[in-house]
Design an enzyme around this catalytic site. Structure first.
Site, PDB file in Angstrom:
ATOM      1  N   PHE A   1      37.200  35.680  29.764  1.00  0.00           N
ATOM      2  CA  PHE A   1      38.339  36.814  29.675  1.00  0.00           C
ATOM      3  C   PHE A   1      37.616  38.202  29.560  1.00  0.00           C
ATOM      4  CE2 PHE A   1      42.027  34.293  27.621  1.00  0.00           C
ATOM      5  CZ  PHE A   1      42.529  33.888  29.115  1.00  0.00           C
TER       6      PHE A   1
ATOM      7  N   ILE B   1      35.927  29.626  33.490  1.00  0.00           N
ATOM      8  CA  ILE B   1      36.353  29.818  32.380  1.00  0.00           C
ATOM      9  C   ILE B   1      38.206  29.782  32.808  1.00  0.00           C
ATOM     10  CG2 ILE B   1      34.445  31.367  31.728  1.00  0.00           C
ATOM     11  CD1 ILE B   1      36.194  34.141  32.919  1.00  0.00           C
ATOM     12  N   GLY B   2      38.303  29.567  33.377  1.00  0.00           N
ATOM     13  CA  GLY B   2      40.089  28.404  33.482  1.00  0.00           C
ATOM     14  C   GLY B   2      40.161  28.698  34.781  1.00  0.00           C
TER      15      GLY B   2
ATOM     16  N   LYS C   1      48.038  26.112  43.367  1.00  0.00           N
ATOM     17  CA  LYS C   1      48.420  25.959  42.739  1.00  0.00           C
ATOM     18  C   LYS C   1      48.115  26.958  41.605  1.00  0.00           C
ATOM     19  CE  LYS C   1      50.804  21.928  41.629  1.00  0.00           C
ATOM     20  NZ  LYS C   1      50.851  20.220  41.500  1.00  0.00           N
TER      21      LYS C   1
ATOM     22  N   GLN D   1      46.638  31.671  37.352  1.00  0.00           N
ATOM     23  CA  GLN D   1      45.881  32.546  37.309  1.00  0.00           C
ATOM     24  C   GLN D   1      47.328  33.663  36.694  1.00  0.00           C
ATOM     25  OE1 GLN D   1      42.947  32.665  39.750  1.00  0.00           O
ATOM     26  NE2 GLN D   1      41.882  34.063  38.138  1.00  0.00           N
TER      27      GLN D   1
ATOM     28  N   LYS E   1      40.745  37.759  49.148  1.00  0.00           N
ATOM     29  CA  LYS E   1      40.420  39.034  47.830  1.00  0.00           C
ATOM     30  C   LYS E   1      40.563  38.383  46.595  1.00  0.00           C
ATOM     31  CE  LYS E   1      42.916  42.340  49.703  1.00  0.00           C
ATOM     32  NZ  LYS E   1      43.619  43.439  50.492  1.00  0.00           N
ATOM     33  N   GLY E   2      39.730  38.868  45.494  1.00  0.00           N
ATOM     34  CA  GLY E   2      40.302  38.527  44.178  1.00  0.00           C
ATOM     35  C   GLY E   2      41.171  38.423  43.356  1.00  0.00           C
TER      36      GLY E   2
ATOM     37  N   GLY F   1      42.090  37.474  40.028  1.00  0.00           N
ATOM     38  CA  GLY F   1      41.735  37.358  38.237  1.00  0.00           C
ATOM     39  C   GLY F   1      42.113  38.784  37.977  1.00  0.00           C
ATOM     40  N   GLU F   2      41.811  39.924  38.521  1.00  0.00           N
ATOM     41  CA  GLU F   2      42.169  40.878  37.415  1.00  0.00           C
ATOM     42  C   GLU F   2      43.811  41.793  38.043  1.00  0.00           C
ATOM     43  OE1 GLU F   2      39.296  41.648  35.526  1.00  0.00           O
ATOM     44  OE2 GLU F   2      37.757  39.947  36.785  1.00  0.00           O
TER      45      GLU F   2
END
Lengths: 328, 744
Positions: free
Chosen positions: B247, B473-474, B639, B644, B707-708, B710-711
């Site tokens: 994170f 990282i996951g 998935k 995420q 596009k991203g 995770g955040e």
């Protein structure tokens, strides 16, 4: 963690003998609290006496009471048919405590002796009269959100973290102990101590004594019990406030009642005056409010736990409503 | 809207995590589980004061304890060569490990005990006796606001988000008919990934180092360490095969890593150092405690006239930490007058670190709560208010969005959560003892892309090995990269394996800032294209028409190479190897962004909806339903994208309701360090979650159209919760977390 000896005993007498000859020995059963404290350097016994193999693992319904052995696992007791039938409050309280994994390991005797979760008790760089008598209390003017509002002293404002103990207190349990001078019975209300000037002592159990079991007298509460625990998350968190309620209800009349609170004092806090007020009265929200107000008499807050002065009566009112089925 | 978007059910049937089985079986070895011959164990000794100087360090008892090999401190450190090159007077970049007796924060590593077992090292560490000349430490932000400074970064990056900014008129909110002017507090939050930070340092030779290390960038860690120890860059190898969450906590080299390397140098054996859970609160960064002042003014129709936003965050005494708290206020809504101010307060705390949704998660809490407050003042639906101020292009960069499907997000989410059940008045919806409320908030994060390379090794049996230095990282990087390669080549995913987390593999960025798929995925596409061209070249030896084949039309189907332009011209893959007597074919590919960022503004977007129930007497909050609708372009791996997103919502609920690192400001010491005191959500705290993806292609960022992600899955969740709690109770909590005591 320091180096220590490990000794497994197979009789109560052997356990008592080990404690008698070695003042720095400690009993270990589930180890869910003691081993943790050893890793933090809070406790450093030079010998661990393993009592897991003593035959205190029975739950028995006796003529006028329920017996639970000291080494019965919390999870076993909480799911036991007799406990659920005769003392459901105890089961509810135990299931509100810790996590499934810890309950599988923790014992009745160990839970009775569970030590406080005050952060300063755990931090060996902080002064703590409970850990090092005479060193001071970092919590008094520190981060004391989880701390006591009843019965605290200038030496210690920590609280007893157990849920089980709150239910046992409401249910007038008796703790069975055995020592060099023989057996004795300690009412649970006299088992845990207030801190006074000796917060290093959590209980009235003598250093050489062992807990062999506990007994809960029969009652007429089974149909109306509630253990309500308010905490920062739904599981694996200690109580901000918890309330154990057991009512013997005749229609809407309160024939008898037991009330105890957790998260508020160095010992489970029995609310006798509130019980007296409600006994013989109607189960109404109005009466619950009066009882909750009375229960808070003498409460004293510190910098970070003033919310408990409101959360405690609120939780008590809700627990009474739930237990009695009274909605408004 | 035509059904292009993805819902829960669509995602469940998608490709599963390629390393799921080894992880679930416990066969995936994380850093702390790696065993090496001759391994020794290091345990840190920490300062127990917040500021001062070590006057004596008595290590005798520790040195005599059984199994102890060495105790290393500022008194006998082999030294970090880079420190000698640095000017002591300039602000340090990192805490200089064992470089002086100075203490800057409580919990600072001051020595390490190395022993033959972990237990012996831990015990001996407790025997080190430290004497200090103690000074008063300062760790409370509000008490020390007078020490707030403009970060140096504001000078070096004047267009950045830490520089004082003005668009139009300053404090224009004051002229508006409807105003909100409030302060919001985001407490420090610890990353607390499941896997604690760990490292094994081995000096292979006097100038050659191998690290098994938890990191979000094996190559960046290798480069940083090579610089610190003045080693040839190629002589530092970093392996980080499995990372159990980070994170943002593993985006840089931390003191404990330097300690392990110093210790391994001293004892001339590999040293393993694993952080204790409690140390995870202050040894590897945290989301910094931040006070924000937000003021918004709007006219009756909901049009925002002016927005002022100031941010004050904690940083350490020795290092400047900044983050983009103010980005959303400049670009999210179409507002003519905006002014922002960013300050940091150096205190006796360790340096913070980017934590999931860094900056924006903090900023969106203040901005999106203030928007909600404004909606009640205007008596306007919070979604309508946001739509009234929708920015059809980036008002900050004054460029068109590369893509922006926020309107679709609001529409899809409102329907899913049942927004029509929301009462416009707060504290007006109750069932039994529970007050019911609905809240919404928006999230955004820049959609980034960097440069990367990849390597493919293709075998006659049709199996493909892909390699990149990237970390996982996951999020399931190996899975998404496998999906990208499988789609590009036509190969079955089972034929593809993806190796990562090794600094000797082809170039990759750190895994952070939601750019992995865009960056490394593009390199995978380039590498697969190169492979196809290479195969076509070899096919042309057999069939000349392959000379004209272009990568886009080439597919591997079963054992054959196919050109969709010329379906009749198939070649057996195996024959392409046998004709040249080749055992394998190795192909590389590079990809880098072009000029697109000069023409478009790239952001991902999310809208979060929360249904919260609040107990009337106890203040307990139960999240009953969570819906997140996400515009992250084309979803390449549905998935893992869903997983995420679930993690983001869980993290956001933790941020909203329970997470808080509390310091005792008398000592600067962390009082909520253990998992018993620092609460993260448990399974039972988590409701039904619906993740929906708009799944519309971004035409400009990268070849996948993505596009991203995770955040943006955490940014906006906490304000959505706070807004739902307000709708339920009429109580506005502006200091997180929203614990029961704040609602009674």
């Amino acid at each position: 963690m320091n180096n220590f000896q490990y000794k497994r005993v197979s009789s109560p007498a052997a356990a008592i003998a080990e404690l008698s000859k070695d003042p720095a020995a400690k009993l270990v059963a589930g180890g869910t609290n003691l081993i943790d404290l050893m890793k933090y350097g809070v406790m450093a016994p030079d010998k661990l006496v393993d009592v897991n193999h003593l035959s205190f693992d029975a739950i028995k319904k006796e003529e006028r009471s329920l017996y639970i052995g000291a080494t019965v696992r919390n999870a076993v007791a909480a799911g036991n048919a007799d406990v659920l039938k005769y003392q459901p409050l105890l089961s509810q309280a135990m299931l509100a405590g810790a996590s499934a994994q810890l309950r599988n390991k923790a014992t009745m005797g160990g839970n009775l002796l569970q030590r406080t979760r005050c952060g300063y008790f755990y931090d060996i760089s902080a002064p703590c009269n409970k850990r090092v008598p005479g060193s001071g209390c970092a919590a008094l003017e520190g981060y004391n959100r989880m701390h006591a509002i009843f019965g605290a002293s200038s030496s210690c404002i920590a609280v007893n973290p157990s849920d089980m103990n709150v239910a046992l207190t409401a249910l007038d349990a008796t703790i069975l102990v055995s020592g060099p001078k023989g057996d004795r019975k300690i009412p649970v209300s006299e088992f845990h101590r207030l801190p006074g000037t000796h917060p290093e002592l959590d209980t009235t159990l003598d250093r050489k004594e062992i807990i062999t079991g506990l007994v809960i007298p029969d009652n007429n509460f089974a149909a109306h019990t509630t253990y309500l625990k308010v905490r920062d998350r739904i599981s694996y968190a200690f109580a901000l406030i918890s309330v154990a309620v057991a009512i013997d209800l005749d229609g809407t009349a309160i024939r008898d009642i037991r009330l105890a609170m957790g998260g508020v004092a160095h010992k489970p806090w029995r609310l006798t005056e509130a019980e007296q007020l409600l006994k013989g009265k109607q189960a109404t929200v109005e009466n619950f409010k009066m009882a909750a107000e009375l229960a808070m008499k003498g409460a004293k807050a510190y910098e970070h736990n003033a919310f408990k002065l409101k959360l405690a009566p609120n939780t008590m009112i809700q627990a009474l409503k739930t237990a009695s089925g009274v909605k408004a | 809207m035509s059904k292009k978007h993805l819902e829960n059910a669509d995602m469940e049937t998608a490709m599963s995590r390629v390393d799921g089985r080894v992880k679930v079986m416990g066969a995936a070895k994380y850093t702390a589980e790696v065993q090496l011959p001759e391994l020794t164990y290091g345990v840190l000794v920490e300062s127990t004061i917040g500021q001062g100087v070590i006057t004596a360090l008595d290590t005798k008892k520790a040195e005599w304890a059984p199994g102890v090999i060495a105790v290393i401190s500022h008194l006998n450190t082999p030294g970090v060569p880079e420190y000698k090159l640095q000017n002591q007077d300039v602000i340090q970049k990192q805490l200089r490990v064992f470089d002086s007796p100075n203490i800057y924060y409580n919990g600072q590593p001051i020595a390490v005990v190395v022993a033959d077992t972990f237990e012996r090292a831990r015990y001996a560490a407790s025997l080190v006796k430290v004497t200090y000349a103690k000074q008063q430490s300062y760790s409370n932000l509000e008490d020390n606001l007078s020490k707030a400074v403009v970060p140096k970064k504001a000078k070096s990056d004047p267009k950045g988000f830490t520089t004082d900014f003005l668009r139009g008129k300053a404090e224009a909110f004051r002229d508006a008919e409807f105003q909100v002017n409030e302060e919001y507090i985001q407490p420090s939050e610890a990353h607390h990934p499941m896997e604690p930070h760990s490292i094994i340092a081995t000096w292979e030779a006097a100038d050659k180092l191998t690290l098994v290390d938890k990191t979000q960038g094996s190559q960046q860690t290798a480069a940083s360490i090579a610089k610190s120890f003045q080693l040839p860059p190629e002589n530092v190898k970093v392996l980080s095969t499995y990372v159990g969450g980070a994170f943002g906590s593993a985006l840089r080299v931390w003191p404990h890593e330097i300690v392990a390397i110093l210790a391994a140098k001293k004892v001339q054996k590999p040293v393993k150092l694993v952080l204790h859970r409690n140390q995870m609160s202050y040894m590897v960064g945290y989301r910094p405690y931040t006070l924000q002042k937000v003021a918004i003014g709007a006219s009756k129709d909901g049009k925002i006239v002016g927005l002022s936003h100031a941010s004050y965050g904690k940083t350490s005494m020795y290092e400047e930490f900044t983050e983009n708290v103010l980005i959303m206020s400049r670009m999210m809504y179409d507002i003519p007058n905006v002014d922002t101010k960013y300050r940091i307060v150096p205190l006796n705390v360790s340096t913070p670190a980017p934590m999931r949704g860094p900056g924006e998660a903090t900023g969106s809490f203040a901005l999106e709560c203030a928007m909600d407050e404004l909606s009640y003042k205007l008596n306007m639906d919070p979604i309508a208010l946001r739509l009234a101020n929708y920015a059809s292009q980036d008002p900050d960069k004054k460029m068109p969005w590369s893509s922006n499907y926020l309107k679709e997000c609001y529409e899809l989410g409102a329907e899913k959560i049942g927004w029509n059940k929301r009462k416009a008045q707060p504290d007006a919806n109750q069932e039994g003892e529970w007050k019911i409320g609905y809240g919404v908030a928006t999230g955004t994060f820049g959609a980034f892309r960097g440069g990367a390379s990849a390597k493919a090794t293709f075998k006659p049996d049709g199996t493909l090995l892909l390699q990149s230095a990237i970390a996982d990282i996951g999020p399931g990087t190996a899975t998404s990269m496998t999906a990208i390669a499988a789609k590009n080549l036509g190969l079955a995913p089972e034929k593809i394996s993806f190796q990562l987390g090794n600094s000797t593999f082809p170039k990759a960025p750190m895994q952070g800032g939601s750019n992995t798929v865009a960056t490394v995925g593009s390199a995978i596409v380039a590498t697969c294209d190169n492979l196809k061209v290479e195969l076509a070249k070899r096919a042309a030896v057999q069939k000349p028409e392959w000379k004209n084949a272009i990568a886009k039309n080439i597919k591997i189907v079963g054992t054959q190479l196919i050109n969709s332009d010329d379906a009749s011209s198939k070649v057996e893959i195996a024959s392409l190897f046998s004709q040249d007597n080749l055992a394998e074919l190795v192909v590389k590919g590079d990809a880098a962004p072009g000029e697109e960022s000069k023409k478009y503004s790239f952001y991902s977007f999310s809208v979060h909806f929360i249904e919260a129930h609040v107990h009337e007497l106890t203040g307990v909050v139960k999240i009953k339903n969570a819906v997140s609708v996400i515009d992250c372009g084309t979803v390449v791996s549905p998935k893992t994208a869903r997983s995420q997103s679930m993690g983001g919502i869980v993290g956001g609920i933790g941020m909203a309701l329970m997470e808080e690192v509390v310091l005792d400001d008398r000592t600067g010491r962390t009082v909520t360090a253990s998992f018993g005191d620092y609460h993260v959500p448990v399974q039972a705290d988590i409701p039904q979650m619906d993740m929906m993806f708009v799944n519309e292609r971004d035409p400009y960022l990268n070849p996948m159209g993505s596009k991203g992600l995770g955040e943006i899955v955490i940014i906006g969740v906490a304000p959505a919760v706070a807004n739902a709690v307000y709708n339920a109770t009429g109580k506005r909590v502006r200091d997180l977390p929203i614990t029961p005591d704040k609602l009674i």
